[in-house]
Enzyme design. Structure first.
Site, PDB file in Angstrom:
ATOM      1  CD  GLU A 247      -2.760  -1.295   0.010  1.00  0.00           C
ATOM      2  OE1 GLU A 247      -3.014  -0.284  -0.656  1.00  0.00           O
ATOM      3  OE2 GLU A 247      -3.131  -2.443  -0.319  1.00  0.00           O
ATOM      4  CG  HIS A 250      -0.699   1.099  -4.489  1.00  0.00           C
ATOM      5  ND1 HIS A 250      -0.510   0.923  -5.829  1.00  0.00           N
ATOM      6  CD2 HIS A 250      -1.353  -0.005  -4.057  1.00  0.00           C
ATOM      7  CE1 HIS A 250      -1.032  -0.254  -6.180  1.00  0.00           C
ATOM      8  NE2 HIS A 250      -1.543  -0.837  -5.136  1.00  0.00           N
TER       9      HIS A 250
HETATM   10 ZN   LIG Z   1      -2.673  -2.549  -4.578  1.00  0.00          ZN
END
Ligand SMILES: [Zn+2]
Length: 1035
Positions: A247, A250
């Site tokens: 995450e 990202h």
């Molecule tokens: Zn993802």
């Protein structure tokens, strides 16, 4: 609207808030939002004023009303004063607010969605047309937080990182917060771009359906995906690290550079997954993360070896298609092929290209081709050509090695299907394969790119050699049995003591995991005999690596799962194979954790105890039960160290007879507050295999005591027993409509539920049941997963039919199964007689028959024991009952229907005293009826296969036509596609405009209403003032 610690000057101590009812209407056009809050308050002392926390809010109205009084008494605040510094507001009321009244405070206000990532904030992304869009994320709740700062080494200045969790749980977020701090610094260095925001929050949200969501600066997680107890298992730590780091990556690759269109989703997800592994490898080098990666991609290698699979890159027309198209194949195969690319280009070059890409596209959008182009320029290699083959072709290849002579091998690539029945027309695809070959004499891998169907290589075949070093390639390798044996002997047997260091060659655990997984997959597909895998396993008995053992356990479970409903002696013999492998480790490591022990020894201990106990090792079962008793009775937590709770609970429930131990686990589930422990207790319930307990587990899973997100965890283990499988399937059929209606919004739930209920079946009967059940249902939401499951069942049936006898033979030869036993597939055991009826050849013939029927080829001949070809039609070996035991009929494999037709004229083996004729007739009639049914079923199956084949051929025809088109035509197709894409974007744009208009309207309406309210209020105020005025005059 930040969650402040309770101690702050929120409301006066004499005023206690009881309940908040909050409604927020965001307006994306001008970044304002309209808020309405109703706060139930309890007033301890009479007051004229109330102080509240508020920041940058413009209060429109504030009224206190008595919500229990029937008269509807209310009083409106006459003044609002703001204290900007303290971030408070004070409401003043014209009359006193009494203690005894049940007050509700209604406040309406307008706020601005600020850009400072504080309170109610917005983050920016752009859509396909480069229109800037705003993704809003906010969380409201009763949270605690813990805080840390990154070093600021690569970010310019330290980044504030916080982890918010429901009150009392933030303390379990220390590990994740630590990961966040480290990765914010790591990615800033990796991309050479500082983290773009001043803060990063991780929020643990209970009952949040997806595992995590990468909102910019405010990543939300399911509690289980981010909170962890101090002494958690290695697997848990790894799982959390992979999620949290994914995450955070990202925040750059996904948020700072955003995908053009949903079709590029695979790239961003696959890349984030790949990056997380690169980061973990850097942050925790001792974890041997690439071996873990090889283990993790086994699931996707399995999915992608079914005809129901799909390419990584899929055209997406609208976002609603995403959930069904983007699955493990898009994410994990995506990650795998990116890894293969990075190894092929060299990781440093690859990352250099990524940096360029980020720099070029940051604060904007990019698509898959943009990335390939940038990498190609950086590395001067044909990246698009390589990647397009891997991302646009379904499936992957298997390399088969043929030894031509002592120094030459022929390498051939074929499509790999786990059903083993690749058709010629399917097998024309060619992949560019980095071979990465190592031999006993050349420890450094030879980098050879294979881009043809066949290739001849110079290799000394008297020594070991291995392809796909490090297992970075997304393919399987089938070695001749001689060289597989050589590999097994060289790398399986030299683990212990001093020999470890003297291990020849650079074959690390990823390669050993690869050897095992390839062998297991080839066996399941019929590319190799199951015995070759069982033999290979024996070479690994002195292996020490936890990772490798993890793989041994998984692959063995796969085999046992397919064999689960086989006769007890066979399944017990297979368990004995498992027991011997794992008991040895338990003997070596013992039960107790030594001070300063290497963590991986601890994990290996837990694994070995689990699998030896699962295989029924009496000592281990006894010790597990003893510890369980102490743990439950005396609440002696030290009786079972945390790592051993799962194994011990499982062993106890698998061997439980009454209900007492089951109930103890249920109570433990209710009492413990630690999420991981709760989950262990919930998961093991499914191991209890009596009908009563299986039903209780199902009922419990559906009860309000189990949160929706945990239902599937509770029922997943039911698949470990025949009873559990049957009950789960019945349950599903009975309650399907209710389940479907309740969960059709959550496609992942629906998909996984289907997989759990039917995915383990391995009999034709179940196959037909599944088909029949779903034939009357609207399967559109889970079509893909259903087809995958059916294909998987078909694979299981074929595997079992093909190798059932072969496995029995191996078990006998290797002393796991007494010699002379002859087992029918129905479940009973028969003693082989001198006449050898129901001969091996019969069995093979039947398997052959089934196999051929299933794979669409029909064969009417088989070879008998003497090697003489016989026509199946007409020969009869049905009347072969050697004793009066009626079960010998049902226990014998149902002979091919064509053979039965010849009636009751036994030829040969009928010199045993037959049963009374009438009885036998009845049996024969029954058998005939059964066979009639079976024949019909087989015919149906055959027809379906023909149909599938036909559809497939048509598809292939279309593909061929497409491929055969000349360059001119291809250009036309491309142009058409471009045009179509533009139209799609226009449509998208129009939709966006429409949506904006709707928002505008909504806002206008709200404003209009607000205006009215304001006017009314003004009027009321004026009236009040007038009244006051009049009264003053009177006075
Ligand atoms: Zn993802």
């Amino acid at each position: 609207m930040t969650a402040k610690p309770r101690s702050s000057i929120s409301l006066e101590r004499t005023i206690i808030p009881i309940h908040y009812n909050l409604k927020i209407v965001p307006c994306p056009v001008n970044f304002s939002f309209l808020g309405k809050v109703s706060i139930e308050i309890c007033i301890a002392e009479p007051t004229y004023g109330i102080i509240l926390n508020a920041k940058e809010l413009n209060i429109q109205t504030a009224t206190a009303r008595d919500h229990l009084s029937t008269s509807g008494y209310s009083v409106t605040a006459t003044s609002v004063s703001y204290n900007v510094e303290e971030e408070t507001i004070t409401l003043e009321f014209p009359t006193v607010l009494h203690v005894a009244t049940s007050w509700i405070l209604d406040i309406t206000y307008i706020g601005l969605v600020n850009e400072r990532l504080n309170g109610f904030y917005r983050s920016v992304y752009t859509d396909a047309d480069n229109n800037i869009q705003y993704l809003l994320a906010w969380t409201i709740g009763d949270f605690d937080y813990i805080e840390a700062y990154s070093s600021g080494e690569f970010n310019g200045e330290p980044v504030q990182c916080r982890l918010y969790a429901p009150v009392g749980l933030a303390i379990h977020g220390r590990y994740s917060l630590d990961l966040a701090v480290k990765s914010v610094e790591y990615f800033a260095r990796l991309f050479n771009i500082p983290y773009p925001l001043p803060k990063l929050d991780l929020v643990a949200v209970p009952d949040f359906a997806p595992g995590a969501m990468e909102n910019w600066g405010l990543i939300s997680f399911r509690t289980y995906a981010v909170l962890i107890e101090e002494f958690s298992s290695h697997d848990r730590k790894l799982e959390i690290a992979a999620t949290v780091i994914h995450e955070i990556s990202h925040q750059w690759f996904g948020n700072l550079v955003t995908m053009d269109w949903w079709s590029d989703l695979w790239l961003f997800e696959g890349f984030a997954t790949h990056l997380a592994y690169i980061a973990v490898d850097e942050l925790f080098p001792e974890w041997d993360i690439w071996s873990e990666f090889v283990k993790r991609i086994q699931e996707v290698l399995k999915h992608d070896s079914l005809r129901t699979s799909h390419p990584v890159e899929v055209g997406v027309e609208n976002p609603s298609e995403i959930t069904q198209i983007f699955d493990e194949v898009s994410y994990m195969k995506g990650a795998s092929v990116l890894r293969m690319l990075s190894v092929w280009l060299g990781q440093e070059k690859f990352l250099q290209g990524i940096r360029k890409f980020m720099l070029k596209f940051m604060w904007g959008n990019a698509n898959t081709d943009d990335l390939w182009q940038t990498l190609a320029e950086e590395c001067q290699m044909d990246v698009p050509g390589f990647m397009q083959k891997w991302t646009r072709q379904t499936g992957y290849p298997m390399l088969s090695i043929t030894e031509l002579d002592e120094s030459t091998i022929l390498v051939r690539q074929n499509l790999f299907l786990s059903t083993g029945d690749v058709r010629e027309e399917e097998d024309r695809l060619i992949w560019p394969i980095p071979l990465s070959l190592t031999t006993a004499d050349e420890p450094a891998a030879r980098n050879i790119m294979m881009d043809s169907k066949e290739m001849v290589l110079k290799v000394d075949t008297n020594k070991w050699y291995k392809f796909n070093m490090g297992q970075a390639g997304f393919y399987r390798v089938s070695y001749p049995s001689k060289s597989l044996d050589l590999l097994g002997k060289t790398f399986g047997a030299q683990r212990l003591g001093a020999t470890v260091k003297a291990r020849p060659g650079p074959l690390d655990s990823a390669d050993r995991v690869g050897l095992l997984t390839d062998a297991a997959a080839l066996v399941a597909s019929g590319n190799a005999a199951t015995s070759s895998f069982l033999t290979l396993l024996k070479y690994f008995e002195d292996e020490e690596d936890y990772m490798v053992w993890g793989e041994v356990s998984l692959r063995l479970q796969e085999l046992l799962s397919v064999w689960l409903e086989q006769p007890a002696p066979v399944i017990n013999a297979l368990k004995e194979v498992q027991r011997r492998l794992f008991t040895k480790i338990v003997k070596r490591l013992g039960w107790d954790y030594a001070e300063g022990e290497d963590p991986s020894s601890g994990h290996l201990r837990a694994l070995a105890i689990r699998f030896a106990g699962r295989a029924g090792d009496p000592d281990i079962v006894a010790e597990a039960r003893r510890r369980f008793g102490a743990f439950m009775a005396n609440k002696d937590m030290s009786a079972i160290p945390p790592d051993l709770r799962f194994p011990v609970f499982e062993i106890v429930l698998r061997t439980t007879v009454g209900t007492e131990e089951y109930e103890a686990v249920v109570s433990y589930y209710r009492e413990t507050f630690i999420p991981g422990e709760k989950l262990v207790a919930l998961t093991v319930l499914g191991y209890a295999s009596s009908q009563e307990l299986v039903r209780r587990t199902l009922a419990f899973a559906m009860s309000p005591e189990v949160r929706t997100q945990d239902i599937l965890t509770a029922i997943a283990t039911l698949r470990s027993s025949t009873m559990g499988r049957a009950e789960l399937w019945d349950f599903m059929r009975l309650h399907w409509d209710v389940l479907y209606n309740r969960h059709c919004d959550d496609l992942r739930f629906l998909d996984y539920f289907v997989v759990l209920s039917i995915g383990s079946f391995s009999s034709l009967e179940r196959y037909h049941e599944v088909q029949a059940f779903f034939s009357t249902k609207d399967t559109s939401l889970y079509e893909r997963i259903l087809a995958t499951c059916l294909e998987g069942i078909r694979k299981n049936i074929l595997w079992l039919e093909r190798d059932r006898q072969e496995v029995e033979n191996w078990l006998q030869v290797n002393g796991y199964l007494p010699k002379g036993l002859h087992l029918g597939p129905g479940g009973d055991m028969m003693v082989e007689t001198s006449c050898g009826h129901l001969s091996h050849a019969d069995r093979i013939a039947q398997q052959q028959h089934f196999y051929n029927v299933s794979s669409g080829v029909h064969q009417a001949h088989y070879v008998n024991t003497n090697g003489v070809a016989q026509s199946i039609h007409g020969s009869s070996t049905t009347n072969t009952a050697n004793s009066s035991r009626s079960s010998s009929f049902s226990s014998s494999p149902a002979p091919s229907p064509r053979r039965v037709r010849s009636g009751s004229s036994p030829n040969g083996c009928h010199h045993h005293s037959p049963s009374p004729p009438s009885f036998e007739d009845e049996q024969v009639q029954l058998l005939l009826r059964q066979q009639q049914q079976q024949q019909e079923q087989q015919q149906k199956l055959e027809e379906q296969h023909h149909l599938h084949q036909h559809q497939y051929q048509q598809q292939q025809q279309q593909h061929r036509q497409l491929r055969q088109r000349g360059p001119q035509e291809q250009l036309m197709v491309q142009l058409q596609q471009q045009l179509w894409q533009e139209q799609r974007f226009k449509l998208h744009h129009l939709q966006m405009l429409e949506r904006q208009e709707q928002h505008q309207q909504l806002r206008e309406q709200e404003e209009c209403q607000q205006k009215k309210i304001n006017e009314q209020e003004q009027q009321a105020l004026e009236n009040g003032m007038e009244l006051l005025h009049v009264n003053e005059h009177k006075l």
